[in-house]
Design a protein around this motif. Structure first.
Motif, PDB file in Angstrom:
ATOM      1  N   LEU A  63      -1.921   6.261  -6.659  1.00  0.00           N
ATOM      2  CA  LEU A  63      -2.932   6.341  -5.605  1.00  0.00           C
ATOM      3  C   LEU A  63      -2.316   6.002  -4.247  1.00  0.00           C
ATOM      4  CD1 LEU A  63      -6.088   4.811  -7.317  1.00  0.00           C
ATOM      5  CD2 LEU A  63      -5.642   7.186  -6.739  1.00  0.00           C
ATOM      6  N   PHE A  64      -1.093   6.502  -4.046  1.00  0.00           N
ATOM      7  CA  PHE A  64      -0.421   6.369  -2.752  1.00  0.00           C
ATOM      8  C   PHE A  64      -0.340   4.913  -2.318  1.00  0.00           C
ATOM      9  CE2 PHE A  64      -2.988  10.270  -2.908  1.00  0.00           C
ATOM     10  CZ  PHE A  64      -1.970  11.205  -3.001  1.00  0.00           C
ATOM     11  N   ASN A  65       0.091   4.065  -3.280  1.00  0.00           N
ATOM     12  CA  ASN A  65       0.314   2.635  -3.029  1.00  0.00           C
ATOM     13  C   ASN A  65      -0.948   1.909  -2.574  1.00  0.00           C
ATOM     14  OD1 ASN A  65       3.042   2.715  -3.736  1.00  0.00           O
ATOM     15  ND2 ASN A  65       3.632   3.408  -1.681  1.00  0.00           N
ATOM     16  N   THR A  66      -2.050   2.195  -3.274  1.00  0.00           N
ATOM     17  CA  THR A  66      -3.303   1.489  -3.022  1.00  0.00           C
ATOM     18  C   THR A  66      -3.542   0.495  -4.146  1.00  0.00           C
ATOM     19  OG1 THR A  66      -4.249   3.409  -1.899  1.00  0.00           O
ATOM     20  CG2 THR A  66      -5.787   1.721  -2.666  1.00  0.00           C
ATOM     21  N   LEU A  67      -3.468  -0.782  -3.840  1.00  0.00           N
ATOM     22  CA  LEU A  67      -3.696  -1.798  -4.855  1.00  0.00           C
ATOM     23  C   LEU A  67      -5.180  -1.854  -5.199  1.00  0.00           C
ATOM     24  CD1 LEU A  67      -2.033  -3.903  -6.431  1.00  0.00           C
ATOM     25  CD2 LEU A  67      -2.712  -5.589  -4.709  1.00  0.00           C
ATOM     26  N   ALA A  68      -5.499  -1.950  -6.496  1.00  0.00           N
ATOM     27  CA  ALA A  68      -6.875  -2.024  -6.996  1.00  0.00           C
ATOM     28  C   ALA A  68      -7.656  -0.743  -6.732  1.00  0.00           C
ATOM     29  CB  ALA A  68      -7.608  -3.227  -6.405  1.00  0.00           C
ATOM     30  N   GLY A  69      -6.960   0.389  -6.649  1.00  0.00           N
ATOM     31  CA  GLY A  69      -7.644   1.668  -6.509  1.00  0.00           C
ATOM     32  C   GLY A  69      -8.092   2.187  -7.871  1.00  0.00           C
TER      33      GLY A  69
ATOM     34  N   LYS B 257     -11.482  -0.412  -5.254  1.00  0.00           N
ATOM     35  CA  LYS B 257     -11.525   0.515  -4.128  1.00  0.00           C
ATOM     36  C   LYS B 257     -11.604   1.942  -4.663  1.00  0.00           C
ATOM     37  CE  LYS B 257      -8.387  -2.324  -1.274  1.00  0.00           C
ATOM     38  NZ  LYS B 257      -7.763  -3.143  -2.333  1.00  0.00           N
ATOM     39  N   TYR B 258     -12.530   2.742  -4.101  1.00  0.00           N
ATOM     40  CA  TYR B 258     -12.585   4.174  -4.374  1.00  0.00           C
ATOM     41  C   TYR B 258     -11.927   4.895  -3.209  1.00  0.00           C
ATOM     42  CZ  TYR B 258     -15.961   3.182  -8.107  1.00  0.00           C
ATOM     43  OH  TYR B 258     -16.562   2.722  -9.242  1.00  0.00           O
ATOM     44  N   VAL B 259     -10.828   5.578  -3.483  1.00  0.00           N
ATOM     45  CA  VAL B 259     -10.066   6.222  -2.414  1.00  0.00           C
ATOM     46  C   VAL B 259      -9.868   7.699  -2.738  1.00  0.00           C
ATOM     47  CG1 VAL B 259      -8.855   4.073  -1.840  1.00  0.00           C
ATOM     48  CG2 VAL B 259      -7.847   5.655  -3.500  1.00  0.00           C
ATOM     49  N   ASP B 260      -9.532   8.480  -1.725  1.00  0.00           N
ATOM     50  CA  ASP B 260      -9.271   9.904  -1.921  1.00  0.00           C
ATOM     51  C   ASP B 260      -8.139  10.095  -2.919  1.00  0.00           C
ATOM     52  OD1 ASP B 260     -11.216  10.558  -0.128  1.00  0.00           O
ATOM     53  OD2 ASP B 260      -9.845  10.820   1.575  1.00  0.00           O
ATOM     54  N   GLY B 261      -8.333  11.048  -3.807  1.00  0.00           N
ATOM     55  CA  GLY B 261      -7.323  11.315  -4.827  1.00  0.00           C
ATOM     56  C   GLY B 261      -7.504  10.506  -6.091  1.00  0.00           C
ATOM     57  N   GLY B 262      -8.450   9.590  -6.067  1.00  0.00           N
ATOM     58  CA  GLY B 262      -8.708   8.765  -7.240  1.00  0.00           C
ATOM     59  C   GLY B 262     -10.075   9.041  -7.820  1.00  0.00           C
ATOM     60  N   ALA B 263     -10.602   8.058  -8.530  1.00  0.00           N
ATOM     61  CA  ALA B 263     -11.915   8.203  -9.147  1.00  0.00           C
ATOM     62  C   ALA B 263     -13.012   7.995  -8.112  1.00  0.00           C
ATOM     63  CB  ALA B 263     -12.055   7.200 -10.287  1.00  0.00           C
TER      64      ALA B 263
END
Length: 831
Positions: free
Chosen positions: A335-341, A251-257
């Motif tokens: 990543l704010f508790n995002t699994l697989a981020g 997953k690509y999420v805000d605050g990450g890659a």
């Protein structure tokens, strides 16, 4: 809007988002040139324009196109290697930059033979307006060199400068804009702790780009046209790791890659610790990379927890060399508790001191956490040095030809006069040199420069013509012909060691004196400065526990140092790895005492202390009687002034021995040598390397591992097996306490080398002499606290020293006798 219309809108928006991710970044500046080609070349979905394209301008003395006579199939970009442009003279490519900012420069090289040009013989420099990208570059196989530079003007110039009597060549190149978010100022440092400032202005060279646990990723599968290679060839212990792949989970999420940071095929695969669900597993997974010493590196870690089935299930530690850079890392939490981020973390190393960079992951020490660790991808980028160069041997290239022209005019004007004078001088010198070579060397060496202020220039192969003046009392020059004769013309079978400076040869002068000849390697990072420092330092020192400098040679672009020969090699060679007979405990103590005397003399023998800066077992040499002498003063530095507490200087030394306080604060004191010597003491005791990444995680760093056993009072559990049952407990306890004090976190808490010397002498006494009723026999704190009973040992110490070294040698050449040393150590006013 109806429900069905809303669903259609959401679906369309999803398709558009997916299409945006797939299409990738659209660079404003996008120059792709196939050099030497008369037609465009398509590689994947990219089109490289013909060399005569008007999208760039080239200034070159000759237009030489080259075409390979054979089909080149050495890489997936093989079409680009069919042709090349020969640059027979200084040449400059100029590009118009529409959007200033960070750009990639990718240079493609594949040497083939064309007419009279054998490209494998080419040697040249490559630079931009602000940076040296490569210096003295040559290549024997296909290679792509990738650089990242921040362009601040409306144009970019790339200059190719052939070396003397050589030429340059290029098969293809790219100049491409990259997103501003790709390189930011957010990198962390661990020397000192904090954020690295100034990354935006740095030029970078991509050294490694690795896809952990996955296959090769080609440019057409990366939004920024990058190539990622598998990690298997870099793993030190392949059995320690296993691979995992779950690309669909990324997953690509805000605050990450983002996909521009790395594609999902990087984040969707990982190399994982092979713990096999064993709750007691405790080891690191380590990769080893070859790097150029003398530079800092931007290390980018890519993480994506594709392993865990739920949150807060994975915690692990991350290391660069022996330094922990992230403790108890949980990628999902960041990543704010995002699994697989998808997540990346940047770290900037300290200035590297050797040619290996280790990256490791290992289990966290948190309770109730299963041992596991992962790494999805890794990038290692070299950062330019203070001269703006990415090359070890580069000096900044001058972009002003007018200076050269002026020099040429002056040379022509005065050339005739100078030629006559030089001819006369050379004639006299040659006659004198031949005479000296016949007569011998004991009284005939020529000073490096006379005191009248003349200077001697060390050849450009080492210093690019740097001029160094050394007063006439700084040693003597031995003719090169004499050095050749002494080493049988540098016979490879006479090599007795290889170090950072170069090879060391055994030799003999014509009067029979045995010598060790250290010949500088022109590719070594340890060059002119270390050569000069060694001469300056050793020409001042005369002490029986410091290796003596006999002479030096700087003819024929050489940097050669000649020392007294030490029959028994290095202390390190007697401890492990060389098959030499094991040393007894008494011999080890006497060696440590000798080395401590040498360091104590350095720290106290002059008005200002001399700090060695590279104390290690490889720099403690042993003569035919196993007497220790400290060697290798190339990194030495004079200590602080009387009104100062430290010297601020760049960190230099050897990993595993390096004082962590000096590493963090870049503030050097004599106590940095004390820390390194403490590591040597444990090395002497345990007979194992100070850094060994093949061992379980808690054993990798000798100092940390030994300190744990010392603090538990169980040091006897880890001593060299050959010493078991042969060391008196009191002697071992005193030795361990001394080493522990040396390794104190803060320099102010460490003993002086004088205190260390006293305690090692006492440890030897405890091994050799039993003193009835000694109230301090079971002491646990001798350093800095001497009881009246200890004073009674002064006469014993002197007699032992006299017996060991002979009555005539009790006084060091420094003029300080053992009795004087001990009187100062015992009396409070002398400490």
């Amino acid at each position: 809007m109806s429900d069905s219309g809303l669903k259609i809108f959401v679906f369309a928006l999803s398709i558009l988002s997916l299409a945006w991710l797939c299409c990738g970044f659209n660079p404003v500046d996008n120059y792709l040139i196939d050099c030497g080609s008369i037609s465009d070349t398509t590689v994947g979905d990219r089109v490289f324009l013909a060399d005569n394209s008007t999208s760039n301008t080239l200034s070159t003395p000759k237009n030489i196109f080259a075409k390979s006579s054979t089909s080149v199939t050495s890489s997936d970009d093989s079409l680009l290697y069919q042709t090349a442009r020969i640059l027979d003279g200084t040449s400059k490519y100029s590009f118009s930059i529409q959007q200033p900012g960070r750009h990639w420069i990718r240079l493609y090289f594949y040497p083939f033979v064309h007419d009279s040009y054998n490209m494998s013989k080419a040697n040249f420099d490559v630079s931009t307006q602000d940076h040296v990208l490569m210096s003295n570059f040559s290549v024997n196989s296909n290679v792509v060199k990738e650089f990242s530079v921040n362009v601040t003007s409306s144009s970019l110039e790339i200059t190719f400068t052939p070396s003397s009597n050589s030429f340059a060549f290029l098969n293809a190149f790219e100049v491409v804009s990259v997103p501003d978010t790709l390189i930011t100022d957010g990198a962390s440092t661990f020397n000192p702790l904090g954020k690295f400032q100034g990354m935006l202005s740095q030029a970078l060279e991509t050294i490694f780009r690795v896809n952990m646990g996955g296959p090769t990723i080609l440019p057409e599968n990366d939004t920024l046209g990058r190539t990622w290679v598998p990690d298997q060839s870099f793993l030190i212990n392949k059995n320690s790791a296993t691979n995992i792949s779950r690309i669909s989970a990324v997953k690509y999420v805000d605050g990450g890659a983002t996909p521009n940071i790395a594609p999902n095929t990087v984040y969707g695969t990982a190399t994982m610790m092979n713990s096999a669900d064993n709750p007691s597993s405790n080891f690191n997974v380590t990769w080893q990379f070859n790097v150029d010493p003398g530079f800092q590196y931007l290390v980018r870690f890519h993480f994506c927890d594709i392993v865990s089935k739920g949150l807060n299930d994975l915690y692990f530690d991350v290391y660069i060399d022996s330094w922990i850079v992230s403790n108890d890392l949980d990628p999902s939490v960041l990543l704010f508790n995002t699994l697989a981020g998808a997540l990346y973390l940047d770290f900037v190393t300290a200035l590297t001191v050797n040619n290996k960079l280790l990256v490791s992951i290992g289990p966290s020490s948190l309770p109730n956490v299963s041992p596991n660790a992962i790494l999805n991808g890794l990038e290692i980028m070299k950062m330019n040095n203070s001269l703006g160069s990415l090359s070890r041997s580069a000096s900044l290239l001058s972009d002003s030809s007018s200076k050269k022209n002026v020099g040429m005019i002056v040379g022509l004007t005065f050339g005739a006069v100078i030629a006559v004078v030089l001819a006369a001088i050379i004639f006299m010198l040659c006659r004198k040199r031949k005479k000296l070579a016949r007569q011998g060397y004991s009284k005939t060496w020529i000073p490096l420069s006379i005191s009248g202020g003349h200077s001697h220039t060390v050849g450009s192969k080492y210093s690019n013509g740097t001029t160094v003046s050394v007063d006439s009392n700084l040693g003597y020059r031995i003719p090169f012909v004499a050095v050749q004769e002494a080493t049988n013309n540098f016979d490879e079978s006479w090599v007795i060691g290889i170090g950072g400076f170069g090879k060391v040869y055994k030799g003999a002068l014509n009067d029979g004196t045995k010598v060790a000849v250290k010949r500088g390697n022109p590719r070594s990072q340890q060059g002119l400065a270390e050569f000069q420092t060694e001469i300056e330092m050793l020409s001042q020192f005369r002490h029986r526990h410091l290796v003596s400098l006999i002479g030096y040679c700087d003819e024929k672009n050489e940097m050669i140092l000649i020392y007294e020969y030490m029959e028994n090699g290095t202390l390190k060679g007697h401890l492990y790895g060389s098959g030499r007979p094991s040393l007894s405990w008494k011999e080890r103590l006497e060696i440590c005492i000798g080395a401590a005397r040498g360091l104590h003399y350095l720290h106290t023998g002059y008005a200002k202390a001399v700090i060695h800066r590279d104390v290690k077992s490889a720099n403690i040499l042993l003569d035919e009687n196993l007497m220790a002498k400290v060697a290798d003063f190339g990194l030495s530095k004079t200590g602080p002034e009387i009104d100062q507490t430290h010297v601020s200087t760049a960190v230099k030394g050897s990993f595993g021995y390096l004082d962590p306080e000096y590493f963090r604060r870049q503030q050097l004191t004599e106590k940095s040598d004390v820390y390194s010597f403490g590591v040597v003491l444990f090395e002497v005791l345990c007979a194992r390397p100070v850094i060994d990444p093949t061992l379980p995680r808690e054993m990798v760093n000798l100092a940390e591992w030994a300190m744990k056993w010392q603090k538990k009072g169980q040091l006897e559990q880890i001593i060299d097996p050959t010493l078991v049952g042969k060391v008196r407990p009191d002697s071992l306890r005193k030795f361990g306490e001394t080493a522990e004090k040396c390794l104190a976190d803060f320099g102010v808490d460490r003993p002086s080398m004088g205190d260390v010397l006293w305690n090692l002498e006492y440890a030897l006494q405890l091994q050799e002499v039993v003193v009835p009723g000694d109230p301090e026999e079971n002491s646990t704190n001798m350093i800095g606290e001497l009881s009246p009973q200890i004073n009674n040992f002064s006469h014993v110490d002197i007699s032992v020293s006299t017996a060991q070294f002979g009555a005539s040698s009790v006084d060091d050449l420094s003029g300080a006798s053992m009795s004087k040393v001990f009187s100062q150590l015992v009396k409070s006013e002398g400490r």
